[in-house]
Design a protein around this motif. Sequence first.
Motif, PDB file in Angstrom:
ATOM      1  N   ILE A   1       0.834  -1.209   0.000  1.00 28.43           N
ATOM      2  CA  ILE A   1       0.000   0.000   0.000  1.00 28.43           C
ATOM      3  C   ILE A   1       0.863   1.252   0.000  1.00 28.43           C
ATOM      4  N   VAL A   2       1.943   1.250   0.770  1.00 27.50           N
ATOM      5  CA  VAL A   2       2.825   2.425   0.826  1.00 27.50           C
ATOM      6  C   VAL A   2       3.419   2.712  -0.550  1.00 27.50           C
ATOM      7  N   TYR A   3       3.902   1.671  -1.222  1.00 28.02           N
ATOM      8  CA  TYR A   3       4.449   1.885  -2.568  1.00 28.02           C
ATOM      9  C   TYR A   3       3.361   2.332  -3.540  1.00 28.02           C
ATOM     10  N   ALA A   4       2.169   1.748  -3.451  1.00 28.81           N
ATOM     11  CA  ALA A   4       1.077   2.124  -4.356  1.00 28.81           C
ATOM     12  C   ALA A   4       0.648   3.568  -4.133  1.00 28.81           C
ATOM     13  N   ALA A   5       0.712   4.033  -2.894  1.00 29.08           N
ATOM     14  CA  ALA A   5       0.314   5.408  -2.590  1.00 29.08           C
ATOM     15  C   ALA A   5       1.291   6.432  -3.149  1.00 29.08           C
ATOM     16  N   LYS A   6       2.519   6.034  -3.405  1.00 29.29           N
ATOM     17  CA  LYS A   6       3.518   6.951  -3.960  1.00 29.29           C
ATOM     18  C   LYS A   6       3.309   7.211  -5.447  1.00 29.29           C
ATOM     19  N   VAL A   7       2.667   6.291  -6.141  1.00 30.50           N
ATOM     20  CA  VAL A   7       2.586   6.346  -7.609  1.00 30.50           C
ATOM     21  C   VAL A   7       1.916   7.618  -8.137  1.00 30.50           C
ATOM     22  N   PRO A   8       0.727   8.009  -7.675  1.00 31.49           N
ATOM     23  CA  PRO A   8       0.101   9.198  -8.260  1.00 31.49           C
ATOM     24  C   PRO A   8       0.914  10.480  -8.075  1.00 31.49           C
ATOM     25  N   GLY A   9       1.531  10.641  -6.921  1.00 34.15           N
ATOM     26  CA  GLY A   9       2.336  11.829  -6.678  1.00 34.15           C
ATOM     27  C   GLY A   9       3.566  11.884  -7.566  1.00 34.15           C
ATOM     28  N   LEU A  10       4.215  10.748  -7.720  1.00 34.56           N
ATOM     29  CA  LEU A  10       5.391  10.705  -8.590  1.00 34.56           C
ATOM     30  C   LEU A  10       5.008  10.955 -10.042  1.00 34.56           C
ATOM     31  N   ALA A  11       3.893  10.377 -10.482  1.00 38.06           N
ATOM     32  CA  ALA A  11       3.447  10.586 -11.867  1.00 38.06           C
ATOM     33  C   ALA A  11       3.072  12.043 -12.105  1.00 38.06           C
ATOM     34  N   ALA A  12       2.409  12.649 -11.128  1.00 33.53           N
ATOM     35  CA  ALA A  12       2.014  14.058 -11.276  1.00 33.53           C
ATOM     36  C   ALA A  12       3.227  14.976 -11.304  1.00 33.53           C
ATOM     37  N   ALA A  13       4.297  14.577 -10.621  1.00 35.95           N
ATOM     38  CA  ALA A  13       5.511  15.388 -10.599  1.00 35.95           C
ATOM     39  C   ALA A  13       6.374  15.170 -11.835  1.00 35.95           C
ATOM     40  N   GLY A  14       5.941  14.273 -12.717  1.00 37.70           N
ATOM     41  CA  GLY A  14       6.691  14.021 -13.934  1.00 37.70           C
ATOM     42  C   GLY A  14       7.783  12.985 -13.766  1.00 37.70           C
ATOM     43  N   GLN A  15       7.838  12.340 -12.613  1.00 36.96           N
ATOM     44  CA  GLN A  15       8.849  11.313 -12.359  1.00 36.96           C
ATOM     45  C   GLN A  15       8.267   9.952 -12.746  1.00 36.96           C
ATOM     46  N   ILE A  16       8.136   9.749 -14.039  1.00 44.67           N
ATOM     47  CA  ILE A  16       7.451   8.574 -14.573  1.00 44.67           C
ATOM     48  C   ILE A  16       8.204   7.289 -14.264  1.00 44.67           C
ATOM     49  N   VAL A  17       9.512   7.293 -14.408  1.00 40.30           N
ATOM     50  CA  VAL A  17      10.300   6.085 -14.148  1.00 40.30           C
ATOM     51  C   VAL A  17      10.159   5.678 -12.685  1.00 40.30           C
ATOM     52  N   GLU A  18      10.253   6.649 -11.779  1.00 39.98           N
ATOM     53  CA  GLU A  18      10.120   6.359 -10.359  1.00 39.98           C
ATOM     54  C   GLU A  18       8.714   5.866 -10.030  1.00 39.98           C
ATOM     55  N   ALA A  19       7.704   6.430 -10.695  1.00 38.94           N
ATOM     56  CA  ALA A  19       6.322   5.997 -10.478  1.00 38.94           C
ATOM     57  C   ALA A  19       6.136   4.556 -10.950  1.00 38.94           C
ATOM     58  N   GLN A  20       6.726   4.214 -12.088  1.00 41.18           N
ATOM     59  CA  GLN A  20       6.630   2.843 -12.587  1.00 41.18           C
ATOM     60  C   GLN A  20       7.360   1.869 -11.665  1.00 41.18           C
ATOM     61  N   GLU A  21       8.491   2.287 -11.104  1.00 41.79           N
ATOM     62  CA  GLU A  21       9.221   1.432 -10.166  1.00 41.79           C
ATOM     63  C   GLU A  21       8.407   1.219  -8.892  1.00 41.79           C
ATOM     64  N   ALA A  22       7.769   2.283  -8.391  1.00 41.38           N
ATOM     65  CA  ALA A  22       6.941   2.159  -7.184  1.00 41.38           C
ATOM     66  C   ALA A  22       5.754   1.232  -7.448  1.00 41.38           C
ATOM     67  N   ALA A  23       5.145   1.340  -8.618  1.00 44.06           N
ATOM     68  CA  ALA A  23       4.021   0.465  -8.968  1.00 44.06           C
ATOM     69  C   ALA A  23       4.494  -0.988  -9.067  1.00 44.06           C
ATOM     70  N   SER A  24       5.671  -1.180  -9.638  1.00 42.01           N
ATOM     71  CA  SER A  24       6.221  -2.528  -9.755  1.00 42.01           C
ATOM     72  C   SER A  24       6.510  -3.123  -8.375  1.00 42.01           C
ATOM     73  N   LYS A  25       7.067  -2.324  -7.475  1.00 46.40           N
ATOM     74  CA  LYS A  25       7.346  -2.796  -6.120  1.00 46.40           C
ATOM     75  C   LYS A  25       6.052  -3.085  -5.369  1.00 46.40           C
ATOM     76  N   SER A  26       5.032  -2.269  -5.590  1.00 51.29           N
ATOM     77  CA  SER A  26       3.739  -2.513  -4.952  1.00 51.29           C
ATOM     78  C   SER A  26       3.175  -3.861  -5.377  1.00 51.29           C
ATOM     79  N   LYS A  27       3.224  -4.124  -6.665  1.00 51.18           N
ATOM     80  CA  LYS A  27       2.714  -5.403  -7.174  1.00 51.18           C
ATOM     81  C   LYS A  27       3.559  -6.572  -6.670  1.00 51.18           C
ATOM     82  N   MET A  28       4.886  -6.381  -6.602  1.00 49.04           N
ATOM     83  CA  MET A  28       5.762  -7.440  -6.108  1.00 49.04           C
ATOM     84  C   MET A  28       5.418  -7.788  -4.654  1.00 49.04           C
ATOM     85  N   TRP A  29       5.264  -6.765  -3.804  1.00 47.92           N
ATOM     86  CA  TRP A  29       4.954  -7.019  -2.396  1.00 47.92           C
ATOM     87  C   TRP A  29       3.562  -7.610  -2.239  1.00 47.92           C
ATOM     88  N   SER A  30       2.647  -7.246  -3.118  1.00 49.88           N
ATOM     89  CA  SER A  30       1.314  -7.853  -3.072  1.00 49.88           C
ATOM     90  C   SER A  30       1.402  -9.345  -3.361  1.00 49.88           C
TER      91      SER A  30
END
Length: 106
Positions: free
Chosen positions: A55-84
């Motif tokens: 959940i913590v990693y998934a919660a980071k994704v929208p903020g990172l995407a809005a800030a234009g940090q697309i690679v970091e947002a994709q990494e956070a989404a990937s980590k969220s799915k991995m931990w799930s």
Amino acid sequence: MFCPKCGKELPAGTAVCPSCGGNAGSIQPVKINSGLIGAIIVTVCCCLPFGIVAIVYAAKVPGLAAAGQIVEAQEAASKSKMWSWIGFGIGLVVILLNIILQVAAS
């Protein structure tokens, strides 16, 4: 919205970045599946500790995407799915062990 060149926040409706002169009119918002729903399901049904991490990693994704940090947002989404998936697997193993022990005890 943020400028893709300099990363500064742009006022609403701005077509050109006032800081660097970058063209902001052609920026399309990026949609990234954060995996939040899966993380919540794993937290409630399977494994609380790993679900919370997801959940913590998934919660980071929208903020990172809005800030234009697309690679970091994709990494956070990937980590969220991995931990799930890790939480789901561990929860499944614990449930199966519980069933086996219950059958063996009776």
